[in-house]
Design a protein around this motif. Structure first.
Motif, mmCIF file in Angstrom:
data_model
loop_
_atom_site.group_PDB
_atom_site.id
_atom_site.type_symbol
_atom_site.label_atom_id
_atom_site.label_comp_id
_atom_site.label_asym_id
_atom_site.label_seq_id
_atom_site.Cartn_x
_atom_site.Cartn_y
_atom_site.Cartn_z
ATOM 1 N N LYS A 1 -1.289 -4.665 2.336
ATOM 2 C CA LYS A 1 -1.181 -3.204 2.182
ATOM 3 C C LYS A 1 -0.938 -2.523 3.533
ATOM 4 C CE LYS A 1 -4.251 -2.869 -1.838
ATOM 5 N NZ LYS A 1 -5.661 -2.566 -2.232
ATOM 6 N N ASN B 1 5.007 -4.859 -2.421
ATOM 7 C CA ASN B 1 4.204 -4.492 -3.602
ATOM 8 C C ASN B 1 4.207 -5.592 -4.652
ATOM 9 O OD1 ASN B 1 3.525 -2.119 -2.437
ATOM 10 N ND2 ASN B 1 5.037 -0.878 -3.522
ATOM 11 N N ILE C 1 1.651 -8.201 -3.730
ATOM 12 C CA ILE C 1 0.287 -7.720 -4.009
ATOM 13 C C ILE C 1 0.010 -7.814 -5.514
ATOM 14 C CG2 ILE C 1 -1.237 -5.686 -3.943
ATOM 15 C CD1 ILE C 1 0.330 -4.829 -1.370
#
Lengths: 211, 401
Positions: free
Chosen positions: A31, A93, A96
């Motif tokens: 992140k 993203n 993740i």
């Protein structure tokens, strides 16, 4: 007819002051890291495939397997199809999401051994001219035979992700110069599943048919 | 001089270096470390500076000067940064600071770029004006003594960037840019160039070593962290099964007062075995080259290791290498692919036997090792990355030439 200037990239590796000892920390790190770090950890292996050294598909997958012994998750992370992403933040993203989706909270706390932490790194990219140019398809074909693999690497992988383009530099130039059919065929190649040298051969074969 | 490397790395790579060097043409660069000879840093700078000069770069090299007390303190710092327990007094830190301060007056640091190597001269940063300063740390800081690290840390934020030899050496509390630049070897230097077989045989003959029997060699200065005693123990285990010889060869560095003591300990461990050759050598790269080339297997059984250039040297000569799985060594050796990584004396002995008894396996590892060094650990790659670092601009991720 415009002139295509072959360039190449050189990376200076940066160590970020961020390390992960388990999946939770890997997610948190992902992140926080800049996009050049996502790029570095997912593309470093491509350059190193030029040598005979056997390299893992990407650093995240490699660490998940080697340091945490989570083989299934490693395989899933390695299988993320990078070619489908035009923006590095989308790719970040995706990692993740995939890691979260395929782990349970208990697994995310499992720590690696000391000195096996994941060290987040990034890179500064220097783009330098090779001195090689092409003004038409036959010239492009001849230059493509001799340019360094780091030049192919730059025009196919890095320029596309760095300029948020849907297509790579070669396709861009070919499209602009009425070689759309060649560009289209090149666009179908998945460059992530082959060595840079095999990629060179594949592109040469496509151009050959149109000469 | 740079032209001499064309045959090894190719013309295009040499051109690349020239393009980058062109951008540094109007800059003056100063390197500072603590010794002109002995140890990896001095060795790299000795090779690197003439090559960079041949690329048209205005580059100089100075050393800080200190008395015996200063070097005793910096040796203790070195050990403590590697995690070895040392006792420190306030006086030690004062000696360090005073020596750095007195060198500020002696060295002209009014250059565009100042590059400080290792902890000894780190305090020179006090002389920084509006020029760029970089600090190269060759040491693994992960288990460093807190007192010493905290003392040195006060200097780091003033630098524009620092360089580590491994991502694992870095610290997460360093806020300035940290770069990963591996050390390197010079393939054309006396220590690594091709040499005649006759010369190799003569060197072994002169030292009374039988080149026809298997030879296990570790080239390292006499330093506890290189574990020469552990090497002898591993050799003793092998010797029970294989008629072999051991060479422990190295010199001392000017900034290492402990060398003689360790050398004496090693002589004692030898226990008068005539097949163990302990060679305290004067600085002579050709002899080191010959000893590596004439050996059957090369060891680097370090307990701690910043990088371990002797590994790349041996791999470049297509020699099978067994090294400890510590520090920067794992970047040079991928286990069972281009060398063997050991974690114990027993493991080292086991792998020595494997290589001596299976020469084809040794050749396979060594061939891969040479390719790996060619791609990653030659001086030309090292110079390129230093030049790029000098050209970095803090706010830019992509720089166009």
């Amino acid at each position: 007819m415009s002139t295509f200037e072959f360039k190449k990239n050189i990376h200076l590796i940066k160590i970020l002051n961020l390390k992960a000892t388990n999946i939770n920390e890997l997610i948190e790190g992902l992140k926080k890291i800049p996009l050049n770090s996502v790029y570095y950890h997912t593309h470093r292996f491509l350059k190193q495939h030029q040598s005979i050294s056997p390299e893992p598909p990407n650093d995240f997958a490699y660490w998940i397997e080697k340091a945490l012994n989570m083989k299934k998750l490693s395989e899933i992370v390695a299988s993320v199809n990078i070619v489908e992403f035009n923006k590095l933040w989308e790719l970040k993203n995706k990692y993740i999401e995939v890691i979260k989706k395929n782990t349970i909270p208990y697994e995310r706390k499992k720590k690696c051994n000391k000195n096996e932490e994941f060290v987040f790194m990034g890179c500064k990219t220097f783009i330098i001219p090779t001195g090689d140019t092409a003004s038409n398809l036959p010239e492009f074909y001849e230059k493509l035979k001799i340019i360094e693999s780091s030049s192919i690497y730059f025009h196919i992988f890095e320029s596309r992700l760095r300029i948020d383009s849907q297509i790579n530099d070669f396709q861009l130039w070919l499209n602009e110069n009425s070689y759309s059919a060649v560009a289209e065929e090149i666009g179908k190649i998945d460059p992530y599943n082959m060595t840079v040298e095999n990629l060179r051969r594949k592109i040469l074969n496509i151009i050959e048919k149109h000469l | 001089m740079i032209e001499n490397y064309k045959n090894i790395i190719g013309e295009r790579k040499v051109s690349e270096l020239k393009i980058i060097a062109e951008k540094l043409k109007n800059k003056s660069i100063l390197n500072v470390n603590s010794t002109f000879k002995g140890g990896g840093v001095a060795e790299i700078l000795t090779k690197m500076i003439p090559i960079m000069e041949s690329l048209g770069i205005n580059i100089k090299w100075e050393i800080i000067k200190g008395n015996e007390e200063f070097y005793k303190v910096t040796k203790k710092f070195h050990n403590a940064l590697h995690g070895v327990k040392e006792d420190f007094s306030q006086k030690d830190f004062e000696i360090f600071t005073e020596t750095n301060n007195s060198n500020i007056e002696k060295i002209d640091m009014d250059k565009d770029i100042v590059f400080i190597h290792d902890p000894q001269p780190i305090g020179l940063i006090k002389a920084k004006k509006d020029n760029k300063w970089f600090w190269r740390c060759h040491i693994d800081l992960t288990n460093s003594d807190k007192r010493v690290y905290d003392f040195l840390k006060q200097f780091i934020p003033k630098y524009d960037g620092c360089v580590f030899s491994s991502p694992y050496f870095s610290k997460t509390d360093i806020e300035i840019p940290q770069y990963l630049i591996f050390p390197s070897i010079d393939p054309l230097g006396e220590k690594n160039k091709e040499i005649e077989k006759e010369f190799i045989e003569k060197v072994f003959y002169d030292f009374g070593i039988d080149i026809k029997r298997p030879i296990i060699t570790q080239i390292s200065r006499f330093d506890r962290l290189k574990d020469p005693v552990g090497v002898i123990k591993a050799y003793n285990m092998v010797k029970k099964h294989i008629d072999c010889q051991l060479i422990l060869a190295g010199g001392g560095a000017d900034d290492d007062p402990e060398g003689v003591k360790v050398y004496e300990e090693v002589l004692e461990e030898r226990n008068n075995d005539p097949d163990i050759h302990i060679l305290m050598l004067p600085h002579n790269d050709l002899i080191i080259n010959a000893l590596q080339r004439g050996s059957t297997v090369i060891l680097q059984k370090s307990l701690k290791e910043g990088f371990g250039l002797t590994i790349s040297e041996a791999l470049w000569k297509e020699k099978p290498v067994i090294a400890s799985n510590v520090g920067g060594i794992k970047y040079q050796i991928t286990h069972k692919y281009n060398g063997l990584l050991s974690n114990s004396i027993e493991g080292t002995a086991h792998y020595i036997k494997q290589i001596i008894e299976n020469p084809e396996y040794g050749k396979y590892l060594a061939r891969n090792g040479k390719e790996h060094v060619k791609e990653n650990f030659l001086i030309t790659r090292h110079i390129k990355e230093y030049m790029l670092m000098f050209l970095t601009e803090s706010d830019k991720d992509v720089i166009y030439f």
